[in-house]
Scaffold this motif. Structure first.
Motif, short mmCIF file in Angstrom:
data_model
loop_
_atom_site.label_atom_id
_atom_site.label_comp_id
_atom_site.label_asym_id
_atom_site.label_seq_id
_atom_site.Cartn_x
_atom_site.Cartn_y
_atom_site.Cartn_z
N PHE A 13 0.82 -1.21 0.00
CA PHE A 13 0.00 0.00 0.00
C PHE A 13 0.86 1.26 0.00
CE2 PHE A 13 -2.50 3.36 1.98
CZ PHE A 13 -3.63 3.33 1.19
N SER A 14 1.85 1.31 0.87
CA SER A 14 2.69 2.50 0.97
C SER A 14 3.46 2.77 -0.31
CB SER A 14 3.66 2.37 2.15
OG SER A 14 2.94 2.33 3.36
N THR A 15 3.97 1.73 -0.93
CA THR A 15 4.71 1.89 -2.19
C THR A 15 3.80 2.44 -3.27
OG1 THR A 15 6.15 0.05 -1.61
CG2 THR A 15 6.11 0.69 -3.92
N TYR A 16 2.58 1.91 -3.35
CA TYR A 16 1.64 2.39 -4.35
C TYR A 16 1.27 3.86 -4.11
CZ TYR A 16 -2.36 3.07 -7.28
OH TYR A 16 -3.22 3.59 -8.22
N VAL A 17 1.01 4.20 -2.87
CA VAL A 17 0.64 5.57 -2.53
C VAL A 17 1.79 6.53 -2.86
CG1 VAL A 17 0.13 7.10 -0.57
CG2 VAL A 17 -1.11 4.95 -0.84
N LEU A 18 3.00 6.15 -2.51
CA LEU A 18 4.17 7.00 -2.81
C LEU A 18 4.38 7.14 -4.31
CD1 LEU A 18 6.56 5.78 0.00
CD2 LEU A 18 5.60 8.09 -0.23
N SER A 19 4.16 6.06 -5.05
CA SER A 19 4.30 6.11 -6.51
C SER A 19 3.28 7.06 -7.12
CB SER A 19 4.14 4.70 -7.08
OG SER A 19 4.15 4.74 -8.48
N THR A 20 2.05 6.97 -6.65
CA THR A 20 1.00 7.85 -7.16
C THR A 20 1.28 9.31 -6.77
OG1 THR A 20 -0.57 6.01 -6.99
CG2 THR A 20 -1.50 8.22 -7.22
N ALA A 21 1.78 9.52 -5.57
CA ALA A 21 2.14 10.88 -5.15
C ALA A 21 3.26 11.44 -6.04
CB ALA A 21 2.56 10.89 -3.68
N SER A 22 4.19 10.59 -6.42
CA SER A 22 5.27 11.03 -7.33
C SER A 22 4.71 11.44 -8.67
CB SER A 22 6.30 9.91 -7.51
OG SER A 22 6.98 9.67 -6.31
#
Length: 93
Positions: A13-22
């Motif tokens: 979840f955190s990786t996906y959220v950070l990727s989307t934020a990028s």
């Protein structure tokens, strides 16, 4: 690609959220693309991906651990501020 399992790493979840934020940051011109190129500000794309993150926050409410909840809330706050700043700069031109 099937012969390279895990080439991109695991997704949580955190990786996906950070990727989307990028992706939002790239759309706002705050970060270059992963290949180093920069693109014009795309407020529509930024708004869309911020909305995706907001939807994820709502749909996962009660199912995230404390760290994940704080991460998405913090990112959404920061991205909303960055979006408003970019929008103001665009209107000032």
């Amino acid at each position: 690609m099937a012969d390279q399992p895990g080439a991109l790493g695991s997704v949580d979840f955190s990786t996906y959220v950070l990727s989307t934020a990028s992706t939002v940051q790239v759309s706002l011109g705050l970060l270059p693309d992963p290949d180093g190129t920069s693109h014009p500000v795309d407020l529509e794309a930024a708004r869309y991906f911020i909305d995706v993150l907001a939807m994820l926050e709502q749909k996962t409410k009660g199912n995230l651990d404390e760290t994940e909840s704080k991460l998405i809330a913090s990112l959404l706050y920061d991205l909303h501020i960055a979006f408003v700043d970019a929008q103001n700069k665009a209107h000032a031109k």
